[in-house]
Design a protein around this motif. Structure first.
Motif, PDB file in Angstrom:
ATOM      1  N   TYR A 162       0.857  -1.187   0.000  1.00 36.29           N
ATOM      2  CA  TYR A 162       0.000   0.000   0.000  1.00 36.29           C
ATOM      3  C   TYR A 162       0.888   1.229   0.000  1.00 36.29           C
ATOM      4  O   TYR A 162       2.120   1.131   0.093  1.00 36.29           O
ATOM      5  CB  TYR A 162      -0.973  -0.007   1.175  1.00 36.29           C
ATOM      6  N   VAL A 163       0.281   2.394  -0.124  1.00 39.52           N
ATOM      7  CA  VAL A 163       1.023   3.646  -0.284  1.00 39.52           C
ATOM      8  C   VAL A 163       0.640   4.596   0.845  1.00 39.52           C
ATOM      9  O   VAL A 163      -0.538   4.752   1.177  1.00 39.52           O
ATOM     10  CB  VAL A 163       0.713   4.290  -1.648  1.00 39.52           C
ATOM     11  N   GLU A 164       1.654   5.224   1.421  1.00 41.60           N
ATOM     12  CA  GLU A 164       1.433   6.098   2.568  1.00 41.60           C
ATOM     13  C   GLU A 164       2.229   7.385   2.381  1.00 41.60           C
ATOM     14  O   GLU A 164       3.391   7.344   1.949  1.00 41.60           O
ATOM     15  CB  GLU A 164       1.914   5.352   3.823  1.00 41.60           C
ATOM     16  N   ARG A 165       1.614   8.502   2.691  1.00 44.78           N
ATOM     17  CA  ARG A 165       2.318   9.782   2.553  1.00 44.78           C
ATOM     18  C   ARG A 165       3.442   9.878   3.589  1.00 44.78           C
ATOM     19  O   ARG A 165       3.304   9.428   4.714  1.00 44.78           O
ATOM     20  CB  ARG A 165       1.355  10.950   2.749  1.00 44.78           C
ATOM     21  N   ILE A 166       4.546  10.469   3.167  1.00 48.97           N
ATOM     22  CA  ILE A 166       5.651  10.719   4.092  1.00 48.97           C
ATOM     23  C   ILE A 166       5.408  12.054   4.783  1.00 48.97           C
ATOM     24  O   ILE A 166       5.278  13.091   4.120  1.00 48.97           O
ATOM     25  CB  ILE A 166       7.003  10.730   3.350  1.00 48.97           C
ATOM     26  N   LEU A 167       5.333  12.036   6.107  1.00 45.21           N
ATOM     27  CA  LEU A 167       5.132  13.271   6.867  1.00 45.21           C
ATOM     28  C   LEU A 167       6.468  13.975   7.053  1.00 45.21           C
ATOM     29  O   LEU A 167       7.524  13.337   7.113  1.00 45.21           O
ATOM     30  CB  LEU A 167       4.504  12.953   8.221  1.00 45.21           C
ATOM     31  N   GLU A 168       6.429  15.267   7.175  1.00 43.61           N
ATOM     32  CA  GLU A 168       7.645  16.054   7.335  1.00 43.61           C
ATOM     33  C   GLU A 168       8.156  15.971   8.773  1.00 43.61           C
ATOM     34  O   GLU A 168       7.469  16.371   9.711  1.00 43.61           O
ATOM     35  CB  GLU A 168       7.381  17.522   6.965  1.00 43.61           C
ATOM     36  N   ARG A 169       9.333  15.418   8.941  1.00 45.77           N
ATOM     37  CA  ARG A 169      10.044  15.366  10.215  1.00 45.77           C
ATOM     38  C   ARG A 169       9.198  14.904  11.402  1.00 45.77           C
ATOM     39  O   ARG A 169       9.144  15.572  12.450  1.00 45.77           O
ATOM     40  CB  ARG A 169      10.662  16.731  10.522  1.00 45.77           C
ATOM     41  N   PRO A 170       8.517  13.769  11.280  1.00 43.37           N
ATOM     42  CA  PRO A 170       7.736  13.286  12.431  1.00 43.37           C
ATOM     43  C   PRO A 170       8.622  12.570  13.441  1.00 43.37           C
ATOM     44  O   PRO A 170       9.738  12.144  13.126  1.00 43.37           O
ATOM     45  CB  PRO A 170       6.771  12.300  11.779  1.00 43.37           C
ATOM     46  N   HIS A 171       8.110  12.409  14.633  1.00 45.68           N
ATOM     47  CA  HIS A 171       8.708  11.523  15.618  1.00 45.68           C
ATOM     48  C   HIS A 171       7.980  10.185  15.553  1.00 45.68           C
ATOM     49  O   HIS A 171       6.788  10.128  15.266  1.00 45.68           O
ATOM     50  CB  HIS A 171       8.591  12.099  17.035  1.00 45.68           C
ATOM     51  N   HIS A 172       8.718   9.112  15.807  1.00 47.90           N
ATOM     52  CA  HIS A 172       8.119   7.777  15.846  1.00 47.90           C
ATOM     53  C   HIS A 172       7.955   7.394  17.309  1.00 47.90           C
ATOM     54  O   HIS A 172       8.938   7.138  18.009  1.00 47.90           O
ATOM     55  CB  HIS A 172       9.030   6.783  15.123  1.00 47.90           C
TER      56      HIS A 172
END
Length: 639
Positions: free
Chosen positions: A204-214
């Motif tokens: 599946y495809v997921e947007r990359i968030l800008e500088r998130p914390h995991h």
């Protein structure tokens, strides 16, 4: 209570489970492939059963062999550890059908939450925010390209099954025209890796968030409907989507956001009808104080020790109790975070060569012993690190009253962790721990990639002192003669545990030898530098130093002069996954020409300069040794 437990895994997690069994009076059964016949988990268990000749992950994925081993041994329960079959719903169902206790959630829950696609749908229904993305019914390359276009670049193409960073690729470029191959290559590589690791190529495809914390939340539930969270772990220090350093509490979130994330994690577990230990993972926008559900791992996590240390619980023991039908050993009001814990994963890999996995014998392996430091490992000195499995050697966990003290303890422990025979990521870890952004708690999931240049080890100008060479050479020449009476090293504490000084020269060079050393291994110490001499090569055992042996050439045997043949060499043993060129092909420097698979990873090997392929010396599916010629080239004449 469980009487006999079969552990369907290997390495440090198998050893960790065996220790929990011993405390509870449960007999343990290890399983092993031929490559693991003398492994630490086999030596540690009460019984051990061979499950297949294949010296690869395939043995540990063979469900009929594992169930057969359970019947043969008389085991009444199976613990899958993490990885391998831990999130395989079919395996859990087979255990249930065979009348075996499966230490984990019911197969229906694994099926529901083990699929990242299905779990996203469930979380949306439960009101838990999810990362924007698309789950296309059309799983063809074209269908996934359309999903990428709908989500918008940059995106992550992800495997629906499994975890651990496997089956994930980033797409930055457009999906049409000259850059269409970038998307196609990402889709195909993610699918290949997912099939190899999990037996399921759904993406599946997921947007990359800008500088998130995991940030992830440890949850636990029993059969009576009781559930708790055990707070959060910060897992933002990642490389190739694989966690490297984890800690608890997170230094990046405050009490209010912590409560909201923990509550969402607990809501996710309840929505799934969960039982046992699980982890709910979130991407967090600290600046906006918002978060998004990423996935749920229906198993124990590699980083579970930081939760154990900071909350003061034994998660593996609780797993075994709950699996046997007993209630949770704690209620929510019993649980609190005390102090700080941080974990570093020790990998057999070479950070200076693109984190290339390493395989070979552990000639020297001495775990650090410090107050507040715990080491979970699955290897011992003298073991061979196999090319067939994940390169994780050990986890070092430090705990203290404050984060700064926990980091200091971890740093000290890593500096006193000598390993000889293969290269490890310890020097890299020390540089990460010392980075100002990490110290401030400001790291995000792109931290390691963005700051990569600051973690590269600069070449040392400090060679091996001449007087050290003189002393060690003299000692080697007289090694067959009787040695002086051993005396303690000059250090106030001996990090190598039982290695005694055999001679001391006027310039304060200590020469150490030990009964467990391989023949011909010597260790010399002068000032704050320590070296090992073995097989005609010099190794530096100071983790922060770069005075290590020059590795064998991994890409070429000869500098390519125009018209002069040169070769691409296998940097380590592995399986040839793809050959991307044919004789006569014109290649450019940096272009991938072969994909090697080793230690559950794909390793693209590139041409070191512009050239023409004059010979392909390998074939897809072939197992090759290190230093095997794969592709031969002739350099292109200058134009």
């Amino acid at each position: 209570m469980i009487n006999k437990l079969l552990i369907a895994n290997r390495g440090e997690i198998a050893v960790r489970i065996i220790h929990a069994c011993r405390e509870l009076g449960i007999r343990s059964v290890a399983v092993y492939s031929d490559a693991d016949a003398h492994a630490q988990h086999v030596r540690s268990a009460d019984e051990a059963i061979r499950i297949g000749p294949a010296p690869s992950a395939a043995s540990y994925l063979n469900i009929p062999s594992i169930l057969g081993a359970a019947r043969t041994s008389g085991a009444d329960a199976i613990h899958p550890g993490y990885g391998f079959l831990s999130e395989n719903a079919a395996f859990a169902a087979d255990c249930e059908e065979a009348g075996l206790i499966f230490v984990g959630p019911p197969s229906t829950v694994i099926s529901r939450m083990g699929s990242k696609i299905e779990s996203r749908r469930l979380m949306e229904a439960a009101g838990v925010p999810v990362v924007p993305g698309e789950t296309p019914a059309d799983q063809s390359d074209a269908g996934l390209r359309r999903a990428i276009e709908q989500v918008g670049l940059p995106v992550l193409v992800k495997a629906s099954a499994g975890g651990g960073g496997k089956g994930m690729r980033v797409v930055h470029q457009a999906t049409e025209g000259m850059h269409a191959n970038d998307a196609d290559n990402a889709i195909r590589a993610a699918r290949r890796e997912a099939l190899a690791a999990f037996g399921n190529g759904t993406l599946y495809v997921e947007r990359i968030l800008e500088r998130p914390h995991h940030i992830e939340v440890q949850v636990f539930a029993d059969d009576s409907g009781h559930s708790v969270h055990l707070f959060e772990r910060e897992c933002s220090v990642q490389r190739r989507h694989q966690k490297v350093i984890e800690e608890s509490p997170s230094p990046s979130i405050g009490p209010e956001l912590r409560d909201r994330i923990a509550s969402a994690g607990l809501a996710a577990a309840r929505a799934a009808g969960y039982r046992g230990a699980g982890t709910v993972e979130f991407l967090v926008d600290v600046e906006a104080q918002s978060f998004y559900f990423l996935e749920m791992n229906t198993r124990l996590q590699v980083e579970h020790p930081v939760t154990e240390q900071v909350v003061g619980v034994d998660l593996v023991r609780a797993q075994l109790l709950v699996a046997a039908g007993q209630p949770l050993p704690w209620q929510q009001h019993d649980l609190a975070q005390r102090g700080h814990a941080i974990e570093a994963r020790i990998y057999a890999e070479d950070p200076d060569r693109g984190f290339l996995p390493q395989a070979g014998p552990l000639l020297l392996y001495r775990e650090p012993r410090f107050p507040g430091v715990r080491v979970d490992s699955g290897v011992a000195e003298g073991d061979d690190v196999s090319v067939h499995y994940d390169p994780l050697l050990a986890k070092v966990i430090a705990s203290a009253e404050t984060r700064d003290l926990a980091i200091a303890r971890l740093t000290a422990a890593l500096r006193e962790f000598p390993i000889l025979g293969i290269r490890t990521n310890i020097p890299f870890l020390l540089r990460v721990l010392d980075h100002s952004l990490f110290r401030s708690g400001g790291m995000d999931t792109a931290f390691l990639d963005r700051e990569a240049a600051s973690f590269v080890e600069s070449p040392t100008t400090q060679g091996i002192p001449a007087h050290v060479r003189t002393v060690i050479d003299a000692h080697r020449q007289t090694a067959s003669s009787s040695l002086p009476a051993p005396e303690l090293p000059s250090r106030s504490w001996d990090p190598w545990g039982g290695i005694h000084r055999a001679s001391v020269d006027p310039t304060a060079v200590g020469i150490f030898v030990g009964p467990s050393f391989s023949s011909g291994v010597y260790v010399a110490s002068a000032g704050n530098r320590t070296w090992a001499f073995w097989d005609g090569r010099v190794y530096c055992l100071d983790a922060g130093s770069s005075a290590r042996p020059a590795p064998p050439p991994s890409t070429a045997r000869a500098a390519g002069q125009p018209g002069v043949p040169h070769a691409l060499i296998a940097p380590m043993p592995g399986t040839v996954l793809k050959v991307l060129v044919a004789p006569g092909a014109v290649v450019s420097k940096g272009e991938s020409v072969v994909i090697l698979e080793a230690m559950k990873m794909e390793l693209p090997l590139a041409a070191i300069e512009d050239g023409v392929v004059i010979g392909v010396r390998c074939k897809e599916g072939e197992l090759v040794d290190a230093d095997t010629t794969l592709i031969e080239f002739t350099s292109r004449p200058a134009t």
